[in-house]
Design an enzyme around this catalytic site. Sequence first.
Site, PDB file in Angstrom:
ATOM      1  N   CYS A 156       0.813  -1.224   0.000  1.00 22.89           N
ATOM      2  CA  CYS A 156       0.000   0.000   0.000  1.00 22.89           C
ATOM      3  C   CYS A 156       0.847   1.275   0.000  1.00 22.89           C
ATOM      4  CB  CYS A 156      -0.932   0.021   1.208  1.00 22.89           C
ATOM      5  SG  CYS A 156      -2.219  -1.188   1.056  1.00 22.89           S
TER       6      CYS A 156
HETATM    7  N1  CO8 Z   1     -19.904 -10.153   7.518  1.00 24.63           N
HETATM    8  C1  CO8 Z   1     -20.408 -10.258   8.756  1.00 24.63           C
HETATM    9  N2  CO8 Z   1     -19.667 -10.439   9.873  1.00 24.63           N
HETATM   10  C2  CO8 Z   1     -18.331 -10.550   9.709  1.00 24.63           C
HETATM   11  C3  CO8 Z   1     -17.711 -10.460   8.441  1.00 24.63           C
HETATM   12  C4  CO8 Z   1     -18.565 -10.256   7.309  1.00 24.63           C
HETATM   13  N3  CO8 Z   1     -18.060 -10.143   6.074  1.00 24.63           N
HETATM   14  N4  CO8 Z   1     -16.382 -10.577   8.585  1.00 24.63           N
HETATM   15  C5  CO8 Z   1     -16.151 -10.741   9.894  1.00 24.63           C
HETATM   16  N5  CO8 Z   1     -17.318 -10.729  10.584  1.00 24.63           N
HETATM   17  C6  CO8 Z   1     -17.532 -10.878  12.033  1.00 24.63           C
HETATM   18  C7  CO8 Z   1     -16.385 -11.629  12.681  1.00 24.63           C
HETATM   19  O1  CO8 Z   1     -16.592 -13.025  12.599  1.00 24.63           O
HETATM   20  C8  CO8 Z   1     -16.442 -11.097  14.104  1.00 24.63           C
HETATM   21  O2  CO8 Z   1     -17.445 -11.795  14.820  1.00 24.63           O
HETATM   22  P1  CO8 Z   1     -17.253 -12.142  16.404  1.00 24.63           P
HETATM   23  O3  CO8 Z   1     -17.144 -10.799  17.087  1.00 24.63           O
HETATM   24  O4  CO8 Z   1     -18.491 -12.905  16.741  1.00 24.63           O
HETATM   25  O5  CO8 Z   1     -15.980 -12.913  16.490  1.00 24.63           O
HETATM   26  C9  CO8 Z   1     -16.924  -9.660  13.957  1.00 24.63           C
HETATM   27  O6  CO8 Z   1     -17.534  -9.604  12.667  1.00 24.63           O
HETATM   28  C10 CO8 Z   1     -15.817  -8.666  14.052  1.00 24.63           C
HETATM   29  O7  CO8 Z   1     -14.726  -9.049  13.164  1.00 24.63           O
HETATM   30  P2  CO8 Z   1     -13.363  -8.288  13.104  1.00 24.63           P
HETATM   31  O8  CO8 Z   1     -12.801  -8.139  14.474  1.00 24.63           O
HETATM   32  O9  CO8 Z   1     -12.490  -8.927  12.063  1.00 24.63           O
HETATM   33  O10 CO8 Z   1     -13.872  -6.856  12.529  1.00 24.63           O
HETATM   34  P3  CO8 Z   1     -13.187  -5.471  12.570  1.00 24.63           P
HETATM   35  O11 CO8 Z   1     -14.109  -4.532  13.245  1.00 24.63           O
HETATM   36  O12 CO8 Z   1     -11.758  -5.509  13.034  1.00 24.63           O
HETATM   37  O13 CO8 Z   1     -13.165  -5.075  11.005  1.00 24.63           O
HETATM   38  C11 CO8 Z   1     -11.614  -4.963   9.150  1.00 24.63           C
HETATM   39  C12 CO8 Z   1     -12.436  -5.867  10.058  1.00 24.63           C
HETATM   40  C13 CO8 Z   1     -12.564  -4.128   8.323  1.00 24.63           C
HETATM   41  C14 CO8 Z   1     -10.764  -5.841   8.241  1.00 24.63           C
HETATM   42  C15 CO8 Z   1     -10.720  -4.024  10.002  1.00 24.63           C
HETATM   43  O14 CO8 Z   1     -10.057  -4.760  10.988  1.00 24.63           O
HETATM   44  C16 CO8 Z   1      -9.679  -3.284   9.188  1.00 24.63           C
HETATM   45  O15 CO8 Z   1      -9.973  -2.596   8.241  1.00 24.63           O
HETATM   46  N6  CO8 Z   1      -8.419  -3.352   9.603  1.00 24.63           N
HETATM   47  C17 CO8 Z   1      -7.300  -2.672   8.942  1.00 24.63           C
HETATM   48  C18 CO8 Z   1      -6.999  -3.342   7.679  1.00 24.63           C
HETATM   49  C19 CO8 Z   1      -5.947  -2.652   6.865  1.00 24.63           C
HETATM   50  O16 CO8 Z   1      -5.762  -1.479   6.857  1.00 24.63           O
HETATM   51  N7  CO8 Z   1      -5.263  -3.430   6.130  1.00 24.63           N
HETATM   52  C20 CO8 Z   1      -4.316  -2.920   5.240  1.00 24.63           C
HETATM   53  C21 CO8 Z   1      -4.134  -3.997   4.264  1.00 24.63           C
HETATM   54  S1  CO8 Z   1      -3.877  -3.492   2.703  1.00 24.63           S
HETATM   55  C22 CO8 Z   1      -2.204  -3.508   2.239  1.00 24.63           C
HETATM   56  O17 CO8 Z   1      -1.306  -3.272   2.961  1.00 24.63           O
HETATM   57  C23 CO8 Z   1      -1.910  -3.852   0.839  1.00 24.63           C
HETATM   58  C24 CO8 Z   1      -2.023  -5.259   0.580  1.00 24.63           C
HETATM   59  C25 CO8 Z   1      -1.850  -5.532  -0.883  1.00 24.63           C
HETATM   60  C26 CO8 Z   1      -3.096  -5.486  -1.675  1.00 24.63           C
HETATM   61  C27 CO8 Z   1      -3.418  -6.820  -2.270  1.00 24.63           C
HETATM   62  C28 CO8 Z   1      -4.724  -6.822  -3.038  1.00 24.63           C
HETATM   63  C29 CO8 Z   1      -5.573  -7.986  -2.797  1.00 24.63           C
END
Ligand code: CO8
Length: 373
Positions: A156
Amino acid sequence: MSAIVISGTGLFTPEQSISNAELVESFNTWVDSANSANAIAINAGEQEPLQHSSVEFIEKASGIKSRYVIDKTGILDPERMAPRIPERPNTEPSLQCEIGVAAARQALSMAGKTPQDVDAVLVACSNLQRAYPAMAVELQAALGIEGWGYDMNVACSSATFALQQARDSIANGSARCVLIINPEICSGHLNFRDRDAHFIFGDVCTAMVVESAETATSESQFEILGARLQTSFSNNIRNNFGFLNRADETGAGQPDKLFVQNGRKVFKEVCPMVAEQIVAHLESLELTPEQLKRMWLHQANLSMNQLIGKRVLGREASAAEAPTILDEYANTSSAGSVIAFHKYNDDFASGDLGVLCSFGAGYSIGSIVLRKV
Ligand code: CO8
């Protein structure tokens, strides 16, 4: 040393867009059919059923409402759940070259530059279409640019790291004008069967022209006051796809050959690092956060950007101070902060300050402090 400026930006946006509702419908159809195929094991308690995804979760957890993609049909087909992008013969421009040319021409036109004015092309993105020849060299030929080019990948942060490379190349005299291109086809490396991540990414291409203020004629110029880069190793965002995969067949088809992350840890660990870097970077330039008119932040997650804005400013950042494009584009990796910059800088007056900042896998953080000329 004369000032070095960004004198043009370009944006290619794919025609096709997928809403959260469309994505979730396809995902849930696949879940239902996988669960019914595994009904015996699930009913016997030997296997956990897969869970549905939800539109509400996606929007609340990430702020993403839609994403542009090169191929919508293949992604939404529950039997496939991957874009369908046919290979092209070597005699045709590759896809990253094609979208790169579109964004680059826009940036060159805004900067008032012809290909003859450019000495170097940097293709900087998270996923390169092939190992070699470098995409940058193909793009150079397609645009009619003489000189040199190379590809670079810092996930990124590829675009901000390329900005520093461009600035250094101009400062040390190895190029007069550098074209940076970020062809991010994130859908190619996204696991659309991973409930935690299937909604995160979109496709796009951005471009920037960087040159000495002495040669710049563009109406819109932003001087690069400072560029600061930081990397710190983490396994929390990872993709093990690579040329050695064929040397160990046991890993074939494993999810780690696509994007995987521990999103929660990324959130917790990266936000403070980013805010600290921006504040320290400003301090090293004898500037304060209050002097910033805008932060063009990496577009991964709305809450992340709100938290970073708050830590930098010591109060909530307004939508104008930290504009959002991820609602429409999703995370487009290195292109995200460049899209925000491209779309939200028209209201800058001479002397106004902003910071363009990326963060992501590595971990990697890049901050570029800009002043409108
Ligand atoms: N629908 C419904 N519920 C869901 C879903 C879904 N799709 N997914 C997860 N849940 C549930 C989970 O099971 C969990 O349930 P429980 O509490 O019962 O265990 C609950 O929702 C909460 O899950 P999370 O804790 O995972 O949710 P978050 O609030 O943390 O949100 C995010 C998840 C959106 C992923 C968030 O953590 C986030 O955005 N984090 C930062 C990510 C980030 O910035 N990453 C950067 C990566 S990109 C990069 O560097 C480049 C990579 C190269 C690109 C490659 C291209 C492919």
